[in-house]
Design a protein around this motif. Structure first.
Motif, mmCIF file in Angstrom:
data_model
loop_
_atom_site.group_PDB
_atom_site.id
_atom_site.type_symbol
_atom_site.label_atom_id
_atom_site.label_comp_id
_atom_site.label_asym_id
_atom_site.label_seq_id
_atom_site.Cartn_x
_atom_site.Cartn_y
_atom_site.Cartn_z
ATOM 1 N N SER A 1 0.853 -1.196 0.000
ATOM 2 C CA SER A 1 0.000 0.000 0.000
ATOM 3 C C SER A 1 0.883 1.238 0.000
ATOM 4 N N ARG A 2 0.250 2.331 -0.387
ATOM 5 C CA ARG A 2 0.912 3.646 -0.235
ATOM 6 C C ARG A 2 0.372 4.236 1.049
ATOM 7 N N ILE A 3 1.244 4.427 2.014
ATOM 8 C CA ILE A 3 0.811 4.826 3.356
ATOM 9 C C ILE A 3 1.378 6.204 3.701
ATOM 10 N N GLY A 4 0.495 7.086 4.143
ATOM 11 C CA GLY A 4 0.931 8.398 4.605
ATOM 12 C C GLY A 4 1.090 8.392 6.117
ATOM 13 N N ILE A 5 2.148 9.040 6.614
ATOM 14 C CA ILE A 5 2.317 9.192 8.065
ATOM 15 C C ILE A 5 2.495 10.681 8.345
ATOM 16 N N VAL A 6 1.631 11.215 9.198
ATOM 17 C CA VAL A 6 1.724 12.639 9.546
ATOM 18 C C VAL A 6 2.245 12.731 10.974
ATOM 19 N N GLY A 7 3.433 13.326 11.141
ATOM 20 C CA GLY A 7 4.093 13.388 12.448
ATOM 21 C C GLY A 7 5.135 12.292 12.507
ATOM 22 N N LEU A 8 6.392 12.679 12.275
ATOM 23 C CA LEU A 8 7.453 11.661 12.141
ATOM 24 C C LEU A 8 8.314 11.625 13.400
ATOM 25 N N GLY A 9 7.674 11.436 14.546
ATOM 26 C CA GLY A 9 8.402 11.342 15.812
ATOM 27 C C GLY A 9 8.627 9.900 16.203
ATOM 28 N N LEU A 10 8.635 9.631 17.514
ATOM 29 C CA LEU A 10 8.880 8.264 18.002
ATOM 30 C C LEU A 10 7.915 7.264 17.357
ATOM 31 N N ILE A 11 6.615 7.527 17.469
ATOM 32 C CA ILE A 11 5.634 6.546 16.993
ATOM 33 C C ILE A 11 5.525 6.584 15.459
ATOM 34 N N GLY A 12 5.360 7.774 14.885
ATOM 35 C CA GLY A 12 5.236 7.881 13.425
ATOM 36 C C GLY A 12 6.480 7.366 12.718
ATOM 37 N N LEU B 1 -2.179 9.177 11.625
ATOM 38 C CA LEU B 1 -1.963 10.492 12.248
ATOM 39 C C LEU B 1 -1.158 10.264 13.518
ATOM 40 N N CYS B 2 0.062 10.792 13.561
ATOM 41 C CA CYS B 2 0.982 10.484 14.668
ATOM 42 C C CYS B 2 1.509 11.750 15.333
#
Ligand code: NAP
Length: 282
Positions: A2-13, A64-65
């Motif tokens: 899949s093409r997955i978006g992650i918003v917020g690239l911290g510890l969890i993202g 959403l991270c």
């Protein structure tokens, strides 16, 4: 794939990005700052990374991270850029307020909470296999389309996490009892040491050992996280504190009345009752 978006690239993202890419998914990462995007690309967290939300128009699914307070404002900001079939999930540690508002904004929303973490924050804290063997709770409602659950559940399985499904309210009651209440109890345990007199306090500090270390650990952590728990899970945390207060009063009464048989019975019961909560440690 899949093409997955992650918003917020911290510890969890960031940790999600590392694991999802390792599973062959294409990850598009969104951060507020260009420097975070550059680090995310360098660390292999994302295939593409930008501060520009239009990148999300091409994804099938979004995590959403961001910190809890930014989840709903972020959802509102990204909606104009999305394909109408895009599935959205979040990772916030409290579910009812997020899920209630998010599902009215976007019908293809399913709340989630990976119950894994470290003391670190930010893009540098991201690590592979953070979710391995950890619980990952998905919180569908009666209105959640079945295909979203069918898409997200196996994806969580790919993280090697243990996926659980429950209502947002049940999630919030459970984490209030086993996560948020212990933080408050532990904090008040530390706070009440202040009542010791000037001679006893330094002695107690010198004598404190593994028992105090274990019971004070979660109360001596990040103050922002404790406040976040109380603010966003207020009702469930208040109910848990009330129940704890009753338990403590019962114990105090037994000691006051020298009811050693009652105290023995209670401690025998807690010795057994603890096991199902910490089955893997025993
Ligand atoms: P984190 O390491 O601080 O990462 C947060 C990310 O969000 C960073 O990339 C940060 O961007 C970005 N961000 C910060 N403020 C923002 C804002 N106002 N608007 C948009 N983006 C913002 O935090 P985390 O520990 O990964 O926590 C993220 C979420 O995971 C929270 O909702 C939390 O409840 C949940 N969670 C945390 C844990 C845990 O143990 N930490 C466990 C389970 C779930 P910059 O890099 O630009 O600053």
């Amino acid at each position: 794939m899949s093409r997955i978006g992650i918003v917020g690239l911290g510890l969890i993202g960031g940790s999600l990005g590392l694991d999802l890419r390792a599973q062959g998914h294409e990850v598009l990462g969104i951060a507020r700052r260009r420097a975070t995007c550059d680090r995310a690309l360098k660390r292999g967290i994302a295939d593409h990374s930008a501060t520009d939300l239009t990148l999300l128009s091409e994804v099938d699914l979004i995590f959403l991270c961001t910190p809890i307070a930014a989840i709903l404002p972020t959802l509102e900001q990204i909606i104009p850029h999305l394909h109408p079939d895009t599935i959205i999930t979040d990772v916030a540690s409290v579910k009812t307020p997020i899920v209630t508002a998010a599902t009215t904004l976007w019908p293809y929303f399913l709340g989630g909470h990976p119950m894994a973490g470290t003391e670190q924050q930010g893009v540098e804290a991201a690590q592979r296999d953070l979710f391995q063997n950890a619980p990952y709770v998905l919180t569908p409602t009666a209105a959640t389309p079945a295909e979203i659950i069918a898409t997200l559940t196996p994806l969580i399985g790919q993280l090697q996490a243990r996926c659980y499904h429950c209502s947002p309210a049940a999630h919030d009651r459970a984490v209030a009892s086993i996560s948020h209440l212990p933080v408050m109890l532990s904090a008040s345990l530390i706070a009440c040491q202040d009542t010791l007199d000037a001679e006893t306090l330094p002695l107690a500090q010198a004598l404190a050992s593994s028992g105090f270390r274990d019971t004070s650990r979660v109360g001596g952590g990040n103050p922002e996280l404790g406040v976040m728990m109380a603010r966003y899970n207020r009702a469930a945390l208040q109910a848990a504190l009330q129940s704890y207060r009753q338990s403590l009063d019962r114990l105090s009464d037994q000691i006051e009345q020298e009811d050693w048989a009652g105290l023995t019975a209670m401690l025998q019961q807690t010795q057994t009752a603890r096991r199902p909560f910490v089955a893997e440690d025993t």
